[in-house]
Design a protein around this motif. Structure first.
Motif, PDB file in Angstrom:
ATOM      1  N   LEU A 182      18.272  20.639  10.565  1.00 12.57           N
ATOM      2  CA  LEU A 182      18.956  21.246   9.422  1.00 12.57           C
ATOM      3  C   LEU A 182      18.540  22.701   9.238  1.00 12.57           C
ATOM      4  O   LEU A 182      19.356  23.557   8.889  1.00 12.57           O
ATOM      5  CB  LEU A 182      18.665  20.447   8.145  1.00 12.57           C
ATOM      6  N   ALA A 183      17.280  22.992   9.499  1.00  8.17           N
ATOM      7  CA  ALA A 183      16.806  24.366   9.349  1.00  8.17           C
ATOM      8  C   ALA A 183      17.432  25.250  10.427  1.00  8.17           C
ATOM      9  O   ALA A 183      17.859  26.371  10.155  1.00  8.17           O
ATOM     10  CB  ALA A 183      15.277  24.407   9.427  1.00  8.17           C
ATOM     11  N   GLU A 184      17.509  24.729  11.642  1.00 10.76           N
ATOM     12  CA  GLU A 184      18.146  25.489  12.724  1.00 10.76           C
ATOM     13  C   GLU A 184      19.611  25.729  12.417  1.00 10.76           C
ATOM     14  O   GLU A 184      20.154  26.790  12.712  1.00 10.76           O
ATOM     15  CB  GLU A 184      18.042  24.730  14.049  1.00 10.76           C
ATOM     16  N   GLY A 185      20.256  24.736  11.844  1.00 14.71           N
ATOM     17  CA  GLY A 185      21.668  24.852  11.512  1.00 14.71           C
ATOM     18  C   GLY A 185      21.912  25.596  10.216  1.00 14.71           C
ATOM     19  O   GLY A 185      23.033  25.672   9.734  1.00 14.71           O
ATOM     20  N   ASN A 186      20.833  26.116   9.644  1.00 16.36           N
ATOM     21  CA  ASN A 186      20.943  26.874   8.398  1.00 16.36           C
ATOM     22  C   ASN A 186      21.514  26.086   7.241  1.00 16.36           C
ATOM     23  O   ASN A 186      22.226  26.626   6.401  1.00 16.36           O
ATOM     24  CB  ASN A 186      21.787  28.122   8.609  1.00 16.36           C
ATOM     25  N   GLU A 187      21.186  24.823   7.186  1.00 17.95           N
ATOM     26  CA  GLU A 187      21.634  24.000   6.066  1.00 17.95           C
ATOM     27  C   GLU A 187      20.519  23.859   5.041  1.00 17.95           C
ATOM     28  O   GLU A 187      20.744  23.481   3.894  1.00 17.95           O
ATOM     29  CB  GLU A 187      22.090  22.633   6.572  1.00 17.95           C
ATOM     30  N   VAL A 188      19.297  24.150   5.476  1.00 17.89           N
ATOM     31  CA  VAL A 188      18.157  24.228   4.567  1.00 17.89           C
ATOM     32  C   VAL A 188      17.302  25.372   5.102  1.00 17.89           C
ATOM     33  O   VAL A 188      17.516  25.835   6.220  1.00 17.89           O
ATOM     34  CB  VAL A 188      17.292  22.934   4.544  1.00 17.89           C
ATOM     35  N   THR A 189      16.350  25.834   4.289  1.00 18.28           N
ATOM     36  CA  THR A 189      15.489  26.925   4.736  1.00 18.28           C
ATOM     37  C   THR A 189      14.052  26.454   4.890  1.00 18.28           C
ATOM     38  O   THR A 189      13.539  25.715   4.061  1.00 18.28           O
ATOM     39  CB  THR A 189      15.540  28.088   3.729  1.00 18.28           C
ATOM     40  N   HIS A 190      13.451  26.893   5.961  1.00 20.61           N
ATOM     41  CA  HIS A 190      12.087  26.567   6.288  1.00 20.61           C
ATOM     42  C   HIS A 190      11.196  27.629   5.649  1.00 20.61           C
ATOM     43  O   HIS A 190      11.364  28.817   5.913  1.00 20.61           O
ATOM     44  CB  HIS A 190      11.970  26.638   7.809  1.00 20.61           C
ATOM     45  N   VAL A 191      10.267  27.232   4.801  1.00 19.30           N
ATOM     46  CA  VAL A 191       9.349  28.184   4.182  1.00 19.30           C
ATOM     47  C   VAL A 191       7.956  27.935   4.742  1.00 19.30           C
ATOM     48  O   VAL A 191       7.423  26.831   4.636  1.00 19.30           O
ATOM     49  CB  VAL A 191       9.316  28.009   2.649  1.00 19.30           C
ATOM     50  N   LYS A 192       7.387  28.964   5.370  1.00 16.36           N
ATOM     51  CA  LYS A 192       6.098  28.774   6.030  1.00 16.36           C
ATOM     52  C   LYS A 192       4.940  29.219   5.166  1.00 16.36           C
ATOM     53  O   LYS A 192       4.738  30.404   4.953  1.00 16.36           O
ATOM     54  CB  LYS A 192       6.117  29.502   7.374  1.00 16.36           C
ATOM     55  N   VAL A 193       4.198  28.270   4.665  1.00 18.78           N
ATOM     56  CA  VAL A 193       3.020  28.558   3.851  1.00 18.78           C
ATOM     57  C   VAL A 193       1.842  27.790   4.434  1.00 18.78           C
ATOM     58  O   VAL A 193       2.042  26.868   5.220  1.00 18.78           O
ATOM     59  CB  VAL A 193       3.237  28.143   2.377  1.00 18.78           C
ATOM     60  N   PRO A 194       0.612  28.185   4.053  1.00 18.21           N
ATOM     61  CA  PRO A 194      -0.571  27.517   4.583  1.00 18.21           C
ATOM     62  C   PRO A 194      -0.565  26.001   4.360  1.00 18.21           C
ATOM     63  O   PRO A 194       0.042  25.524   3.413  1.00 18.21           O
ATOM     64  CB  PRO A 194      -1.717  28.173   3.803  1.00 18.21           C
ATOM     65  N   SER A 195      -1.240  25.304   5.222  1.00 16.77           N
ATOM     66  CA  SER A 195      -1.415  23.847   5.220  1.00 16.77           C
ATOM     67  C   SER A 195      -0.147  23.086   5.598  1.00 16.77           C
ATOM     68  O   SER A 195      -0.112  22.463   6.632  1.00 16.77           O
ATOM     69  CB  SER A 195      -2.032  23.328   3.927  1.00 16.77           C
ATOM     70  N   ALA A 196       0.908  23.132   4.777  1.00 14.09           N
ATOM     71  CA  ALA A 196       2.108  22.401   5.181  1.00 14.09           C
ATOM     72  C   ALA A 196       3.360  23.202   4.862  1.00 14.09           C
ATOM     73  O   ALA A 196       3.485  23.759   3.780  1.00 14.09           O
ATOM     74  CB  ALA A 196       2.169  21.052   4.475  1.00 14.09           C
ATOM     75  N   ASP A 197       4.274  23.255   5.813  1.00 11.57           N
ATOM     76  CA  ASP A 197       5.504  23.986   5.601  1.00 11.57           C
ATOM     77  C   ASP A 197       6.331  23.329   4.509  1.00 11.57           C
ATOM     78  O   ASP A 197       6.222  22.134   4.263  1.00 11.57           O
ATOM     79  CB  ASP A 197       6.310  24.028   6.897  1.00 11.57           C
TER      80      ASP A 197
END
Lengths: 141, 141
Positions: free
Chosen positions: A51-66
């Motif tokens: 879904l993130a690759e398909g731009n249906e949701v956004t991946h937020v990268k923060v420490p410990s767990a995305d």
DNA sequence: ATGGGTGCAAAGTGTTTGCAAGTAT
DNA sequence: ATACTTGCAAACACTTTGCACCCAT
């Protein structure tokens, strides 16, 4: 190699869309688990990636767990280094940064990610309550 | 609770200072290992954390493995999503962002981190060489 | 002497993956 | 029918930690 519309993928997407607090993959897993107690962690992780690759949701990268975000427009985030909460930041995405960096470095820039780190209001309140002596929330927490 | 000056800590600090390519903890471990083939991974990881807290090195958070930077001033980074290389970005740190976000959100902001994501010149060259048909480096890689 | 530091190995954490069976198209 | 997906569990990559011994202060 076409993407299929499976019940599990739909459940994962719906789960992300029902939350505005930037949940982790595991939190999504637990949410989806309530609707389908057979779905596996692997499936949830895999679908979040799809879904993130398909731009249906956004991946937020923060420490410990995305985390995952229902918002699809580019924006920055705030990360509480005490409780781990994530919020959207009230600043506009700087498109020109990408162009400037691209021009000056020879990189082909796709985007940039900005994370503000600090203490959220809730944690500041707790810290203030439990330590009048402390001068910074760090000391109190 | 005073910090001690141990041979191992000194070796780790020196190793970081000898590199300008933002090495990972494990790369530092391997470097230090050449001077002391007894030092353990745990000690290197622990010391990198201690040095980062003491502001003697900078912790750079990128996908897969964190990196360490000899530069102590705040600045942004470029991350190649193809080969994982990390470079310093040629843009000044925006202090006013922290103040603005602090004022608008009630957070106590310590700092923000910005990572530009894209393809480094080296990977672009490789991609161009191996696929004239491809229209984006992604396709070629 | 004393409390932080070290080496070692084991344990964590979050995420990915191989495989056989299932299912959308 | 084909090939993408799933569930399961094992594997992974990176990092942290418990413990007994060591050493800088």
């Amino acid at each position: 190699m076409t993407k299929r519309d499976t019940r599990q993928r739909r459940l994962v997407l719906d789960a992300v869309r029902l939350r505005t607090d930037h949940p982790s993959a595991d939190e999504i897993y637990l949410d989806v688990r309530e609707k389908d107690n057979k779905i596996s962690r692997g499936t949830v992780y895999r679908n979040l990636n799809v879904l993130a690759e398909g731009n249906e949701v956004t991946h937020v990268k923060v420490p410990s767990a995305d985390r995952y975000d229902l918002r699809l427009d580019r924006h920055y985030h705030l990360f509480c280094i005490s409780c781990g909460a994530v919020f959207d930041a009230p600043l506009p995405y700087q498109d020109d940064y990408d162009k400037r960096v691209e021009a000056e470095t020879g990189f082909r820039i796709q985007r940039h990610r900005t994370i503000f780190e600090g203490f959220c209001p809730g944690c500041l309140a707790k810290a203030g309550r439990s330590a009048e002596v402390a001068h910074t929330p760090e000391e109190a927490l």
